[in-house]
Design a protein around this motif. Sequence first.
Motif, short mmCIF file in Angstrom:
data_model
loop_
_atom_site.label_atom_id
_atom_site.label_comp_id
_atom_site.label_asym_id
_atom_site.label_seq_id
_atom_site.Cartn_x
_atom_site.Cartn_y
_atom_site.Cartn_z
N ALA A 19 0.67 -1.10 -0.08
CA ALA A 19 0.11 -0.11 -0.17
C ALA A 19 0.88 1.21 -0.11
O ALA A 19 0.54 2.34 -0.77
N GLN A 20 1.99 1.17 0.58
CA GLN A 20 3.04 2.31 0.67
C GLN A 20 3.59 2.41 -0.35
O GLN A 20 3.72 3.73 -0.98
N LEU A 21 4.04 1.52 -1.16
CA LEU A 21 4.38 1.83 -2.66
C LEU A 21 3.45 2.28 -3.60
O LEU A 21 3.82 3.13 -4.36
N ARG A 22 2.20 1.77 -3.85
CA ARG A 22 1.19 2.27 -4.30
C ARG A 22 1.06 3.65 -4.01
O ARG A 22 0.87 4.46 -5.13
N ASP A 23 0.68 4.20 -2.94
CA ASP A 23 0.44 5.25 -2.75
C ASP A 23 1.40 6.53 -2.79
O ASP A 23 1.09 7.46 -3.40
N ALA A 24 2.56 5.70 -2.61
CA ALA A 24 3.72 6.90 -2.92
C ALA A 24 4.08 7.09 -4.35
O ALA A 24 4.08 8.08 -4.69
N SER A 25 3.71 6.01 -5.11
CA SER A 25 4.00 6.00 -6.54
C SER A 25 2.81 6.82 -7.15
O SER A 25 3.23 7.78 -8.07
N LEU A 26 1.61 6.81 -6.85
CA LEU A 26 0.52 7.68 -7.47
C LEU A 26 0.66 9.21 -6.88
O LEU A 26 0.55 9.89 -7.71
N GLU A 27 1.31 9.20 -5.64
CA GLU A 27 1.43 10.64 -5.24
C GLU A 27 2.39 11.25 -6.08
O GLU A 27 2.28 12.35 -6.48
N ILE A 28 3.64 10.68 -6.57
CA ILE A 28 4.65 11.47 -6.99
C ILE A 28 4.11 11.32 -8.40
O ILE A 28 4.53 12.47 -9.26
N TYR A 29 3.59 10.48 -9.12
CA TYR A 29 2.93 10.80 -10.51
C TYR A 29 2.19 11.89 -10.65
O TYR A 29 2.33 12.98 -11.62
N ARG A 30 1.20 12.11 -9.63
CA ARG A 30 0.48 13.28 -9.80
C ARG A 30 1.02 14.52 -9.67
O ARG A 30 0.96 15.55 -10.35
N ARG A 31 2.12 14.64 -8.51
CA ARG A 31 2.80 16.05 -8.56
C ARG A 31 3.76 16.20 -9.60
O ARG A 31 3.76 17.31 -10.01
N ALA A 32 4.31 15.14 -10.43
CA ALA A 32 5.22 15.39 -11.48
C ALA A 32 4.36 15.64 -12.89
O ALA A 32 4.88 16.70 -13.58
N ALA A 33 3.41 14.81 -12.93
CA ALA A 33 2.18 15.22 -13.92
C ALA A 33 1.86 16.81 -14.03
O ALA A 33 1.76 17.36 -15.24
#
Length: 296
Positions: free
Chosen positions: A181-195
């Motif tokens: 869950a930590q990997l999923r949530d961190a990855s989605l957060e980073i993607y949204r910020r970068a996008a």
Amino acid sequence: MTDAATPFPGWTHVYSGKVRDLYRPAEAGDDGRLLVVASDRVSAFDHVLEPAIPGKGALLTELSLWWFDQLAGADGGRAIANHLLPGQTPPAETGGRGMVVRSLEMLPIECVVRGYLTGSGWAEYQADGTVCGIALPAGLGNGDRLPEPIFTPAYKAPLGEHDENISFERTVELVGADRAAQLRDASLEIYRRAAALAEAKGLILADTKFEFGLDADGVLTLADEVLTSDSSRYWDAETWRTGESPAARMASFDKQIVRDWLAGNWDKQGTPPVVPEGIVAQTAAKYRELLERLTS
């Protein structure tokens, strides 16, 4: 793979991947430091190609360092831990291609986030209406934006084998429910910020992949390269809106030029052909343009 990597003073070569070389301190023993050097090598279809792309390693390193800084809070978001060691300078001989980082316990998950329907995801969607087993709405086209970004992890296969797309449930089996869950949530957060940052620069971040490890205290830490042309698919936003074909809409700032040329000139049997000088020059220009557009 291993090769006769470039020696650097004070560092001992321990490993070479397709595009990066890894070093440990020559005399200090295992003090937790590593030197990661991005080469100019370019790979496609699991082969390292000839010739290399001049300047590629320095461009990718500069872009990774910029993104690490943004994600450490320069973009206004919360600080995300990364593997860089503050105050540590790589040897000048790396020519801007090196990063001194902390050694981590790397997790065997490649954290892929997709915000748009393309590539292998488009092929699966046409057949099954899914991407990596995740059901998507009907009627989407090649290159369309997804309703929400999706986390589609892969298992990092042993050297010489292909990575394997896996379900979130399989991720839980591999690393545990909390860590998955930590990997999923961190990855989605980073993607949204970068996008969001890319969008402000007139760019679309279609998809990307991250790697994470654990530091000595068990803190999840972003590692390797991040949001580069080698790990991500970027498109020009205006071209995506106005392009008259999928190929035009999704012209990317990465080695897709090389992939496309190779796909049209090689049957994937035996040794790949030498990449023409013109293709090499076009690819180098795309890497450079992306860096300039994002960081200017």
